[in-house]
Design an enzyme around this catalytic site. Structure first.
Site, short mmCIF file in Angstrom:
data_model
loop_
_atom_site.label_atom_id
_atom_site.label_comp_id
_atom_site.label_asym_id
_atom_site.label_seq_id
_atom_site.Cartn_x
_atom_site.Cartn_y
_atom_site.Cartn_z
N ARG A 185 5.32 12.28 -3.27
CA ARG A 185 5.24 12.90 -1.94
C ARG A 185 6.36 12.33 -1.07
O ARG A 185 6.93 11.30 -1.40
CB ARG A 185 3.90 12.59 -1.26
CG ARG A 185 2.71 12.80 -2.14
CD ARG A 185 1.57 11.96 -1.63
NE ARG A 185 1.05 12.56 -0.43
CZ ARG A 185 -0.13 13.18 -0.35
NH1 ARG A 185 -0.90 13.25 -1.41
NH2 ARG A 185 -0.54 13.71 0.77
N HIS A 222 12.66 -2.70 2.68
CA HIS A 222 12.08 -1.41 3.09
C HIS A 222 12.98 -0.30 2.59
O HIS A 222 14.22 -0.36 2.77
CB HIS A 222 11.90 -1.33 4.61
CG HIS A 222 10.91 -2.35 5.08
ND1 HIS A 222 9.58 -2.24 4.81
CD2 HIS A 222 11.09 -3.53 5.71
CE1 HIS A 222 8.97 -3.30 5.28
NE2 HIS A 222 9.85 -4.10 5.82
N ASN A 262 8.04 -5.62 -0.60
CA ASN A 262 7.90 -4.50 0.32
C ASN A 262 6.41 -4.40 0.60
O ASN A 262 5.65 -3.88 -0.22
CB ASN A 262 8.42 -3.19 -0.29
CG ASN A 262 8.33 -2.05 0.70
OD1 ASN A 262 7.68 -2.15 1.74
ND2 ASN A 262 8.98 -0.93 0.37
N TYR A 294 11.27 8.71 1.19
CA TYR A 294 11.20 7.62 0.21
C TYR A 294 11.93 7.92 -1.11
O TYR A 294 11.89 7.11 -2.03
CB TYR A 294 9.73 7.24 -0.06
CG TYR A 294 9.02 6.77 1.19
CD1 TYR A 294 9.44 5.61 1.84
CD2 TYR A 294 7.95 7.49 1.73
CE1 TYR A 294 8.81 5.18 3.00
CE2 TYR A 294 7.31 7.06 2.89
CZ TYR A 294 7.74 5.91 3.52
OH TYR A 294 7.13 5.48 4.67
N ARG A 336 12.74 4.74 12.85
CA ARG A 336 11.46 5.46 12.81
C ARG A 336 10.60 5.07 14.03
O ARG A 336 11.12 4.60 15.03
CB ARG A 336 10.78 5.18 11.47
CG ARG A 336 11.64 5.67 10.28
CD ARG A 336 10.97 5.42 8.95
NE ARG A 336 9.75 6.21 8.81
CZ ARG A 336 8.85 6.02 7.84
NH1 ARG A 336 9.06 5.05 6.94
NH2 ARG A 336 7.78 6.77 7.77
N GLU A 371 12.67 -9.44 2.19
CA GLU A 371 11.81 -8.33 2.61
C GLU A 371 12.61 -7.05 2.39
O GLU A 371 13.79 -6.98 2.73
CB GLU A 371 11.49 -8.51 4.10
CG GLU A 371 10.73 -7.34 4.72
CD GLU A 371 10.50 -7.53 6.22
OE1 GLU A 371 10.79 -8.63 6.77
OE2 GLU A 371 10.05 -6.56 6.84
N ALA A 405 2.95 -0.78 4.93
CA ALA A 405 2.44 -0.79 6.31
C ALA A 405 1.92 -2.17 6.72
O ALA A 405 1.88 -2.49 7.92
CB ALA A 405 1.35 0.26 6.45
N PRO A 463 0.78 -1.23 0.00
CA PRO A 463 0.00 0.00 0.00
C PRO A 463 0.82 1.29 0.00
O PRO A 463 1.83 1.39 0.70
CB PRO A 463 -0.83 -0.10 1.29
CG PRO A 463 -0.17 -1.15 2.10
CD PRO A 463 0.50 -2.09 1.15
N ASN A 464 0.35 2.21 -0.80
CA ASN A 464 0.88 3.58 -0.92
C ASN A 464 2.19 3.67 -1.68
O ASN A 464 2.66 4.77 -1.96
CB ASN A 464 1.02 4.24 0.47
CG ASN A 464 -0.32 4.42 1.13
OD1 ASN A 464 -1.24 4.96 0.50
ND2 ASN A 464 -0.48 3.94 2.33
O1 CA2 Z 1 10.28 2.02 4.13
C1 CA2 Z 1 9.48 1.32 3.54
O2 CA2 Z 1 9.69 0.83 2.43
C2 CA2 Z 1 8.09 1.06 4.16
O3 CA2 Z 1 7.72 -0.28 3.84
C3 CA2 Z 1 7.14 2.06 3.52
C4 CA2 Z 1 5.74 2.03 4.10
C5 CA2 Z 1 5.80 2.13 5.62
O4 CA2 Z 1 4.50 1.98 6.16
C6 CA2 Z 1 6.71 1.08 6.24
O5 CA2 Z 1 6.74 1.26 7.63
C7 CA2 Z 1 8.10 1.20 5.67
C8 CA2 Z 1 4.92 3.21 3.57
C9 CA2 Z 1 4.89 3.33 2.10
C10 CA2 Z 1 4.35 4.68 1.75
O6 CA2 Z 1 4.97 5.10 0.58
C11 CA2 Z 1 4.86 6.40 0.22
C12 CA2 Z 1 5.65 6.81 -0.79
C13 CA2 Z 1 5.62 8.11 -1.21
C14 CA2 Z 1 4.76 8.98 -0.59
C15 CA2 Z 1 3.95 8.58 0.43
C16 CA2 Z 1 3.99 7.27 0.85
#
Ligand code: CA2
Length: 150
Positions: free
Chosen positions: A20, A102, A76, A25, A109, A100, A79, A12-13
């Site tokens: 953003r 990230h 990946n 990221y 964090r 896995e 969340a 997700p996301n």
């Molecule tokens: O660091 C990572 O790759 C995470 O898997 C990213 C997840 C987060 O919930 C994990 O704790 C760590 C969130 C992905 C959100 O991705 C975005 C990318 C650009 C803008 C907003 C969100």
């Protein structure tokens, strides 16, 4: 045809990459990431399939469908890493080795990001190397498959 097939799953996301939160990221988009991984896969002689979903059940379905189709998973789970027993069970159910990934260093964090439902089942975990982490994981997966199947 390539000897090995690897499935890349983004949760997700991660479709928002590059639009953003570049401070956490990076600036690259999911499309940039996919293109770079395709280039590396071609260089290494493996096939890649890419999948991104914001929905837990769709990720579970995709993992189930990987049985007998893919030799390795790069995941990946976003969340869902920190919440999903269903994704953990799906990966255990297919018994496909996986790394896995990230993008951010989840350990620097919030505490709720420190626990993963996947890490103890993974062959390895790559955390905090930005989008480059996917490329490192892909190259490591190719080495792993070559070593396993000499
Ligand atoms: O660091 C990572 O790759 C995470 O898997 C990213 C997840 C987060 O919930 C994990 O704790 C760590 C969130 C992905 C959100 O991705 C975005 C990318 C650009 C803008 C907003 C969100």
């Amino acid at each position: 045809m390539s000897k090995y097939s690897i499935l890349v799953i983004n949760g997700p996301n991660l479709n928002l990459l590059g639009t953003r939160e570049p401070g956490i990221y990076g600036a690259g988009t999911l499309q940039d990431l996919t293109a770079n991984l395709d280039k590396v896969a071609a260089e290494c002689g493996v096939s890649l399939e890419h999948f991104q979903s914001n929905h837990e059940g769709q990720i579970v379905d995709k993992i189930q469908s990987a049985l007998h189709r893919h030799d390795f998973l790069l995941i990946n789970a976003g969340a869902y890493t920190h919440t999903s027993v269903a994704i953990r069970d799906a990966i255990s159910g297919v018994s496909i080795p996986f790394y896995e990934i990230h993008i951010s260093n989840v350990h620097s964090r919030e505490p709720f990001r420190h626990h993963s439902y996947l890490s103890d089942k993974a062959v390895g975990v790559i955390v905090g190397f930005g989008l480059k982490g996917y490329e490192y994981a892909l190259r490591a997966a190719v080495d792993y498959l070559h070593k396993q199947n000499h």
